[in-house]
Structure formats: structure tokens, C-alpha cells
Write a protein that holds these residues in place. Structure first.
Motif, PDB file in Angstrom:
ATOM      1  N   ILE A  44       0.971  -1.182   0.157  1.00  0.00           N
ATOM      2  CA  ILE A  44      -0.031  -0.056  -0.016  1.00  0.00           C
ATOM      3  C   ILE A  44       0.771   1.280  -0.077  1.00  0.00           C
ATOM      4  CG2 ILE A  44      -1.623   1.456   1.461  1.00  0.00           C
ATOM      5  CD1 ILE A  44      -2.680  -1.436   2.361  1.00  0.00           C
ATOM      6  N   ALA A  45       1.868   1.263   0.759  1.00  0.00           N
ATOM      7  CA  ALA A  45       2.642   2.391   0.818  1.00  0.00           C
ATOM      8  C   ALA A  45       3.620   2.868  -0.516  1.00  0.00           C
ATOM      9  CB  ALA A  45       3.877   2.340   2.077  1.00  0.00           C
ATOM     10  N   GLN A  46       3.931   1.519  -0.999  1.00  0.00           N
ATOM     11  CA  GLN A  46       4.372   1.717  -2.371  1.00  0.00           C
ATOM     12  C   GLN A  46       3.606   2.330  -3.390  1.00  0.00           C
ATOM     13  OE1 GLN A  46       5.780  -2.375  -3.281  1.00  0.00           O
ATOM     14  NE2 GLN A  46       7.093  -2.537  -1.421  1.00  0.00           N
ATOM     15  N   LYS A  47       2.393   1.887  -3.539  1.00  0.00           N
ATOM     16  CA  LYS A  47       1.323   2.441  -4.530  1.00  0.00           C
ATOM     17  C   LYS A  47       1.020   3.957  -4.138  1.00  0.00           C
ATOM     18  CE  LYS A  47      -0.226  -1.797  -6.497  1.00  0.00           C
ATOM     19  NZ  LYS A  47       0.586  -1.822  -7.334  1.00  0.00           N
ATOM     20  N   LEU A  48       0.505   4.107  -2.879  1.00  0.00           N
ATOM     21  CA  LEU A  48      -0.034   5.348  -2.516  1.00  0.00           C
ATOM     22  C   LEU A  48       1.200   6.559  -2.201  1.00  0.00           C
ATOM     23  CD1 LEU A  48      -2.695   4.472  -0.036  1.00  0.00           C
ATOM     24  CD2 LEU A  48      -2.877   5.115  -2.269  1.00  0.00           C
ATOM     25  N   PHE A  49       2.280   6.126  -1.552  1.00  0.00           N
ATOM     26  CA  PHE A  49       3.156   7.167  -1.419  1.00  0.00           C
ATOM     27  C   PHE A  49       4.793   7.120  -1.990  1.00  0.00           C
ATOM     28  CE2 PHE A  49       0.718   6.302   2.750  1.00  0.00           C
ATOM     29  CZ  PHE A  49       0.104   7.233   2.900  1.00  0.00           C
ATOM     30  N   LYS A  50       4.702   6.106  -3.132  1.00  0.00           N
ATOM     31  CA  LYS A  50       5.554   6.032  -3.951  1.00  0.00           C
ATOM     32  C   LYS A  50       7.055   5.434  -3.171  1.00  0.00           C
ATOM     33  CE  LYS A  50       3.651   7.799  -7.519  1.00  0.00           C
ATOM     34  NZ  LYS A  50       2.404   7.351  -7.733  1.00  0.00           N
ATOM     35  N   ARG A  51       6.799   4.695  -2.144  1.00  0.00           N
ATOM     36  CA  ARG A  51       7.880   4.220  -1.383  1.00  0.00           C
ATOM     37  C   ARG A  51       8.515   3.018  -2.242  1.00  0.00           C
ATOM     38  NH1 ARG A  51       9.439   7.455   1.945  1.00  0.00           N
ATOM     39  NH2 ARG A  51      10.709   5.908   2.864  1.00  0.00           N
ATOM     40  N   PRO A  52       9.846   2.969  -2.044  1.00  0.00           N
ATOM     41  CA  PRO A  52      10.607   1.824  -3.117  1.00  0.00           C
ATOM     42  C   PRO A  52      10.171   0.588  -2.574  1.00  0.00           C
ATOM     43  CG  PRO A  52      11.961   2.747  -1.147  1.00  0.00           C
ATOM     44  CD  PRO A  52      10.673   3.662  -1.083  1.00  0.00           C
ATOM     45  N   ARG A  53      10.209  -0.449  -3.438  1.00  0.00           N
ATOM     46  CA  ARG A  53      10.105  -1.879  -3.371  1.00  0.00           C
ATOM     47  C   ARG A  53      11.396  -2.406  -2.584  1.00  0.00           C
ATOM     48  NH1 ARG A  53      11.240  -6.522  -5.522  1.00  0.00           N
ATOM     49  NH2 ARG A  53      12.566  -5.633  -7.178  1.00  0.00           N
ATOM     50  N   VAL A  54      12.382  -1.961  -2.937  1.00  0.00           N
ATOM     51  CA  VAL A  54      13.667  -2.570  -2.008  1.00  0.00           C
ATOM     52  C   VAL A  54      14.361  -1.380  -1.419  1.00  0.00           C
ATOM     53  CG1 VAL A  54      16.077  -3.455  -2.550  1.00  0.00           C
ATOM     54  CG2 VAL A  54      14.113  -4.173  -4.062  1.00  0.00           C
ATOM     55  N   THR A  55      14.817  -1.415  -0.130  1.00  0.00           N
ATOM     56  CA  THR A  55      15.354  -0.591   0.633  1.00  0.00           C
ATOM     57  C   THR A  55      17.011  -1.037   0.620  1.00  0.00           C
ATOM     58  OG1 THR A  55      13.365  -0.319   2.063  1.00  0.00           O
ATOM     59  CG2 THR A  55      15.283   0.456   3.012  1.00  0.00           C
ATOM     60  N   LYS A  56      17.563   0.058   0.495  1.00  0.00           N
ATOM     61  CA  LYS A  56      19.188  -0.270   0.630  1.00  0.00           C
ATOM     62  C   LYS A  56      19.675   0.202   1.898  1.00  0.00           C
ATOM     63  CE  LYS A  56      19.822  -0.104  -4.461  1.00  0.00           C
ATOM     64  NZ  LYS A  56      20.528  -0.157  -5.629  1.00  0.00           N
ATOM     65  N   VAL A  57      20.593  -0.466   2.597  1.00  0.00           N
ATOM     66  CA  VAL A  57      21.010  -0.414   3.611  1.00  0.00           C
ATOM     67  C   VAL A  57      22.604  -0.298   3.720  1.00  0.00           C
ATOM     68  CG1 VAL A  57      21.196  -1.328   6.251  1.00  0.00           C
ATOM     69  CG2 VAL A  57      19.057  -1.535   4.972  1.00  0.00           C
ATOM     70  N   HIS A  58      23.178   0.703   3.939  1.00  0.00           N
ATOM     71  CA  HIS A  58      24.630   0.906   3.682  1.00  0.00           C
ATOM     72  C   HIS A  58      25.413   0.729   4.950  1.00  0.00           C
ATOM     73  CE1 HIS A  58      24.301   2.729  -0.480  1.00  0.00           C
ATOM     74  NE2 HIS A  58      22.966   3.193   0.154  1.00  0.00           N
ATOM     75  N   MET A  59      26.133  -0.117   5.228  1.00  0.00           N
ATOM     76  CA  MET A  59      26.969  -0.478   6.250  1.00  0.00           C
ATOM     77  C   MET A  59      28.149   0.544   6.386  1.00  0.00           C
ATOM     78  SD  MET A  59      26.875  -4.536   6.665  1.00  0.00           S
ATOM     79  CE  MET A  59      25.525  -5.457   7.006  1.00  0.00           C
ATOM     80  N   GLU A  60      28.606   0.493   7.917  1.00  0.00           N
ATOM     81  CA  GLU A  60      29.792   1.368   7.850  1.00  0.00           C
ATOM     82  C   GLU A  60      31.032   0.483   7.575  1.00  0.00           C
ATOM     83  OE1 GLU A  60      31.186   0.586  11.182  1.00  0.00           O
ATOM     84  OE2 GLU A  60      29.598  -1.013  10.816  1.00  0.00           O
ATOM     85  N   LYS A  61      32.266   0.900   7.967  1.00  0.00           N
ATOM     86  CA  LYS A  61      33.577   0.213   7.578  1.00  0.00           C
ATOM     87  C   LYS A  61      33.503  -1.137   8.477  1.00  0.00           C
ATOM     88  CE  LYS A  61      37.351   2.213   9.528  1.00  0.00           C
ATOM     89  NZ  LYS A  61      38.620   2.894   9.690  1.00  0.00           N
ATOM     90  N   TYR A  62      33.405  -1.106   9.561  1.00  0.00           N
ATOM     91  CA  TYR A  62      33.543  -2.184  10.494  1.00  0.00           C
ATOM     92  C   TYR A  62      32.666  -3.337  10.182  1.00  0.00           C
ATOM     93  CZ  TYR A  62      36.369   1.013  12.932  1.00  0.00           C
ATOM     94  OH  TYR A  62      37.263   2.095  13.023  1.00  0.00           O
ATOM     95  N   GLY A  63      31.346  -2.944   9.831  1.00  0.00           N
ATOM     96  CA  GLY A  63      30.326  -3.882   9.290  1.00  0.00           C
ATOM     97  C   GLY A  63      30.391  -4.416   8.038  1.00  0.00           C
ATOM     98  N   SER A  64      31.140  -3.482   7.300  1.00  0.00           N
ATOM     99  CA  SER A  64      31.401  -3.954   5.887  1.00  0.00           C
ATOM    100  C   SER A  64      32.560  -5.020   5.875  1.00  0.00           C
ATOM    101  CB  SER A  64      31.655  -2.871   4.960  1.00  0.00           C
ATOM    102  OG  SER A  64      30.734  -1.955   4.821  1.00  0.00           O
ATOM    103  N   PHE A  65      33.459  -5.016   6.911  1.00  0.00           N
ATOM    104  CA  PHE A  65      34.390  -5.965   6.932  1.00  0.00           C
ATOM    105  C   PHE A  65      33.920  -7.087   7.624  1.00  0.00           C
ATOM    106  CE2 PHE A  65      37.506  -8.280   9.629  1.00  0.00           C
ATOM    107  CZ  PHE A  65      38.640  -8.263   8.686  1.00  0.00           C
ATOM    108  N   LEU A  66      33.120  -7.059   8.429  1.00  0.00           N
ATOM    109  CA  LEU A  66      32.675  -8.186   9.220  1.00  0.00           C
ATOM    110  C   LEU A  66      31.425  -9.223   8.095  1.00  0.00           C
ATOM    111  CD1 LEU A  66      31.856  -7.529  12.763  1.00  0.00           C
ATOM    112  CD2 LEU A  66      33.618  -9.144  11.994  1.00  0.00           C
ATOM    113  N   TRP A  67      30.731  -8.631   7.420  1.00  0.00           N
ATOM    114  CA  TRP A  67      29.581  -9.132   6.655  1.00  0.00           C
ATOM    115  C   TRP A  67      29.886 -10.189   5.810  1.00  0.00           C
ATOM    116  CZ3 TRP A  67      24.530  -9.469   7.462  1.00  0.00           C
ATOM    117  CH2 TRP A  67      23.775  -9.909   6.336  1.00  0.00           C
TER     118      TRP A  67
END
Length: 117
Positions: A44-67
Motif C-alpha cells: 500500500i505504501a509503495q502504491k500510495l506514497f511511492k515508497r521503494p520496493r527495495v530498501t538499501k542499507v549502507h553499512m559502515e567500515k567495520y560492518g562491511s568488514f564483518l559481513w
């Protein structure tokens, strides 16, 4: 008499990435998780409020190392030790920081923990 709730020792747990999660790295070697927004309310939010179908979560340096190291084989303690070897004193206090990271990742359902055999 009440039983005490047994505390998890996160350092002994083995994290595993959620299978439905896709990820990539950007130009700066930062991990970007792609979380699909599913369900009725998201649709509903995607259709009415133009919310994205996919959310992108950007990690920080230490999380990017561990992932990329989260493979379902290494324990949280082993991952923390690898981070310590890569970054040295920069990541102190090491264990509380890595445990908190794992708790947050679990709360968002980005990872789950396997039981040790």
C-alpha cells in the motif's frame, strides 16, 4: 520460585546471513544490503506514497568488514578476532562492539544464529 532466564553468550554463537537478503559493495568497498519490502502495508505504501520496493542499507567500515566473513562456520568470537587483526586498537572495546553489532543485525533479521553441534 522463578527460574532465571538463561543469558546467551553471543561470543559462542555462529551467525548465518539471511538467505533472502541480497548485497553488493559500492565504490568505497562498503556493503549495501538490499531488503525487499513485502507485505500488505508495504505494498500500500509503495502504491500510495511511492515508497521503494527495495530498501538499501549502507553499512559502515567495520560492518562491511564483518559481513562477508559471516559464513555460518565462524563464531562471533572468531569474527571479532579477525576484525582485531585487521584494525588493531581502532576497534576497541572489541567484544562488546561486535556483540552489539550482531544483536542489531539479528533484530533486523539480517542474520540468525545456528546452534553448535
Amino acid at each position: 520460585m522463578k527460574k532465571k532466564k538463561q543469558q546467551k553468550n553471543y561470543l559462542d554463537l555462529i551467525p548465518e546471513r539471511a538467505a533472502e537478503l541480497t548485497w553488493s559493495t559500492d565504490d568505497e568497498e562498503i556493503i549495501v544490503l538490499e531488503v525487499e519490502n513485502t507485505g500488505v502495508f508495504n505494498r500500500i505504501a509503495q502504491k500510495l506514497f511511492k515508497r521503494p520496493r527495495v530498501t538499501k542499507v549502507h553499512m559502515e567500515k567495520y560492518g562491511s568488514f564483518l559481513w562477508p566473513l559471516i559464513d555460518g562456520e565462524r563464531s562471533v568470537m572468531e569474527l571479532a578476532d579477525l576484525q582485531k587483526a585487521a584494525f588493531g586498537e581502532e576497534v576497541e572495546p572489541l567484544y562488546p562492539r561486535v556483540v552489539k553489532y550482531m544483536q542489531i543485525m539479528e533484530s533486523y533479521h539480517f542474520i540468525h544464529f545456528k546452534n553448535r553441534e
